[in-house]
Design a protein around this motif. Structure first.
Motif, PDB file in Angstrom:
ATOM      1  N   MET A  55      83.062  75.839  41.596  1.00 39.16           N
ATOM      2  CA  MET A  55      82.424  77.180  42.373  1.00 39.16           C
ATOM      3  C   MET A  55      81.299  76.478  43.007  1.00 39.16           C
ATOM      4  O   MET A  55      81.128  76.226  43.622  1.00 39.16           O
ATOM      5  N   LYS A  56      81.211  77.925  43.967  1.00 37.14           N
ATOM      6  CA  LYS A  56      80.359  78.163  45.187  1.00 37.14           C
ATOM      7  C   LYS A  56      79.202  78.793  44.590  1.00 37.14           C
ATOM      8  O   LYS A  56      80.046  80.045  44.134  1.00 37.14           O
ATOM      9  N   THR A  57      78.370  78.150  45.965  1.00 39.10           N
ATOM     10  CA  THR A  57      77.199  78.491  46.227  1.00 39.10           C
ATOM     11  C   THR A  57      76.343  79.110  47.413  1.00 39.10           C
ATOM     12  O   THR A  57      76.353  78.142  47.729  1.00 39.10           O
ATOM     13  N   LEU A  58      76.123  80.295  47.298  1.00 36.65           N
ATOM     14  CA  LEU A  58      76.135  80.858  49.122  1.00 36.65           C
ATOM     15  C   LEU A  58      74.357  81.615  48.865  1.00 36.65           C
ATOM     16  O   LEU A  58      73.926  82.208  47.860  1.00 36.65           O
ATOM     17  N   ALA A  59      73.445  80.692  49.781  1.00 36.16           N
ATOM     18  CA  ALA A  59      72.319  81.102  50.009  1.00 36.16           C
ATOM     19  C   ALA A  59      72.164  81.922  51.126  1.00 36.16           C
ATOM     20  O   ALA A  59      72.521  81.078  51.946  1.00 36.16           O
ATOM     21  N   ILE A  60      71.878  82.951  50.952  1.00 37.80           N
ATOM     22  CA  ILE A  60      71.168  83.511  52.729  1.00 37.80           C
ATOM     23  C   ILE A  60      69.564  83.979  52.778  1.00 37.80           C
ATOM     24  O   ILE A  60      69.188  84.607  52.398  1.00 37.80           O
ATOM     25  N   LEU A  61      69.457  83.019  53.814  1.00 40.18           N
ATOM     26  CA  LEU A  61      67.590  82.416  53.887  1.00 40.18           C
ATOM     27  C   LEU A  61      67.552  83.204  55.759  1.00 40.18           C
ATOM     28  O   LEU A  61      67.946  82.461  56.566  1.00 40.18           O
ATOM     29  N   SER A  62      66.379  83.708  55.334  1.00 40.39           N
ATOM     30  CA  SER A  62      65.999  83.484  56.632  1.00 40.39           C
ATOM     31  C   SER A  62      63.892  84.090  56.391  1.00 40.39           C
ATOM     32  O   SER A  62      64.428  84.868  56.274  1.00 40.39           O
ATOM     33  N   ARG A  63      63.368  83.542  57.741  1.00 37.78           N
ATOM     34  CA  ARG A  63      61.678  83.603  57.237  1.00 37.78           C
ATOM     35  C   ARG A  63      61.474  85.032  58.025  1.00 37.78           C
ATOM     36  O   ARG A  63      60.623  85.876  57.523  1.00 37.78           O
ATOM     37  N   LYS A  64      62.689  85.584  59.362  1.00 36.42           N
ATOM     38  CA  LYS A  64      62.256  86.832  59.589  1.00 36.42           C
ATOM     39  C   LYS A  64      63.006  87.693  58.354  1.00 36.42           C
ATOM     40  O   LYS A  64      64.177  88.025  57.967  1.00 36.42           O
ATOM     41  N   GLY A  65      62.147  89.092  58.475  1.00 33.28           N
ATOM     42  CA  GLY A  65      62.300  90.220  57.809  1.00 33.28           C
ATOM     43  C   GLY A  65      62.740  90.958  58.685  1.00 33.28           C
ATOM     44  O   GLY A  65      63.472  91.042  60.255  1.00 33.28           O
ATOM     45  N   GLY A  66      64.339  92.437  57.497  1.00 33.47           N
ATOM     46  CA  GLY A  66      65.033  93.136  58.016  1.00 33.47           C
ATOM     47  C   GLY A  66      66.008  92.603  59.037  1.00 33.47           C
ATOM     48  O   GLY A  66      66.498  93.014  59.645  1.00 33.47           O
ATOM     49  N   THR A  67      66.191  91.470  59.051  1.00 33.37           N
ATOM     50  CA  THR A  67      67.613  90.407  59.322  1.00 33.37           C
ATOM     51  C   THR A  67      68.911  90.817  59.180  1.00 33.37           C
ATOM     52  O   THR A  67      70.002  90.028  59.166  1.00 33.37           O
ATOM     53  N   ARG A  68      69.340  91.380  57.907  1.00 33.64           N
ATOM     54  CA  ARG A  68      70.314  92.030  57.029  1.00 33.64           C
ATOM     55  C   ARG A  68      70.438  91.250  55.943  1.00 33.64           C
ATOM     56  O   ARG A  68      71.359  91.070  55.528  1.00 33.64           O
ATOM     57  N   LYS A  69      69.772  90.180  55.482  1.00 32.87           N
ATOM     58  CA  LYS A  69      70.289  89.327  54.703  1.00 32.87           C
ATOM     59  C   LYS A  69      70.293  90.027  53.330  1.00 32.87           C
ATOM     60  O   LYS A  69      71.741  89.622  52.815  1.00 32.87           O
ATOM     61  N   THR A  70      70.044  91.146  52.272  1.00 38.00           N
ATOM     62  CA  THR A  70      70.192  91.959  51.437  1.00 38.00           C
ATOM     63  C   THR A  70      71.614  92.076  51.677  1.00 38.00           C
ATOM     64  O   THR A  70      72.887  92.663  51.474  1.00 38.00           O
ATOM     65  N   THR A  71      72.089  93.043  53.289  1.00 42.02           N
ATOM     66  CA  THR A  71      73.089  93.713  53.200  1.00 42.02           C
ATOM     67  C   THR A  71      74.739  92.639  53.369  1.00 42.02           C
ATOM     68  O   THR A  71      75.488  93.413  53.058  1.00 42.02           O
ATOM     69  N   LEU A  72      74.137  91.755  53.907  1.00 41.23           N
ATOM     70  CA  LEU A  72      75.207  90.809  53.682  1.00 41.23           C
ATOM     71  C   LEU A  72      75.408  90.083  53.074  1.00 41.23           C
ATOM     72  O   LEU A  72      76.354  89.670  52.341  1.00 41.23           O
ATOM     73  N   ALA A  73      74.208  89.256  51.215  1.00 42.14           N
ATOM     74  CA  ALA A  73      75.246  89.097  50.468  1.00 42.14           C
ATOM     75  C   ALA A  73      75.068  89.938  49.767  1.00 42.14           C
ATOM     76  O   ALA A  73      76.309  89.370  48.342  1.00 42.14           O
ATOM     77  N   THR A  74      75.180  91.517  49.262  1.00 39.48           N
ATOM     78  CA  THR A  74      75.752  91.907  48.498  1.00 39.48           C
ATOM     79  C   THR A  74      77.211  92.672  48.690  1.00 39.48           C
ATOM     80  O   THR A  74      78.019  93.115  48.333  1.00 39.48           O
TER      81      THR A  74
END
Ligand SMILES: Nc1ncnc2c1ncn2[C@@H]1O[C@H](COP(=O)(O)OP(=O)(O)OP(=O)(O)O)[C@@H](O)[C@H]1O
Ligand SMILES: [Mg+2]
Length: 52
Positions: free
Chosen positions: A1-20
């Motif tokens: 099983m692979k687990t990826l975490a998309i993390l950044s302290r800066k807002g609006g850097t497209r973490k959610t877009t990339l993760a989805t």
């Protein structure tokens, strides 16, 4: 099983877009995929609700 975490302290850097997009692409490629959304904004969860 692979687990990826998309993390950044800066807002609006497209973490959610990339993760989805990664989750949808993995699912379309035949991988059993789970996307966890721990952000109180729950934007990834809302995206999942809108998709079939
Ligand atoms: N390729 C793109 N072109 C234009 N806008 C985009 C693109 N990808 C994402 N966006 C927009 O950029 C904004 C920020 O994206 P996103 O919500 O993924 O960032 P985030 O890092 O998850 O933000 P937050 O820190 O608020 O959780 C959103 O309004 C999204 O619709
Ligand atoms: Mg986000």
């Amino acid at each position: 099983m692979k687990t990826l975490a998309i993390l950044s302290r800066k807002g609006g850097t497209r973490k959610t877009t990339l993760a989805t997009n990664l989750a949808v692409t993995a699912e379309m490629a035949g991988q059993a995929t789970v996307l966890f959304d721990l952000d109180p904004q729950s934007s990834a969860a809302k995206c999942g609700d809108r998709r079939e």
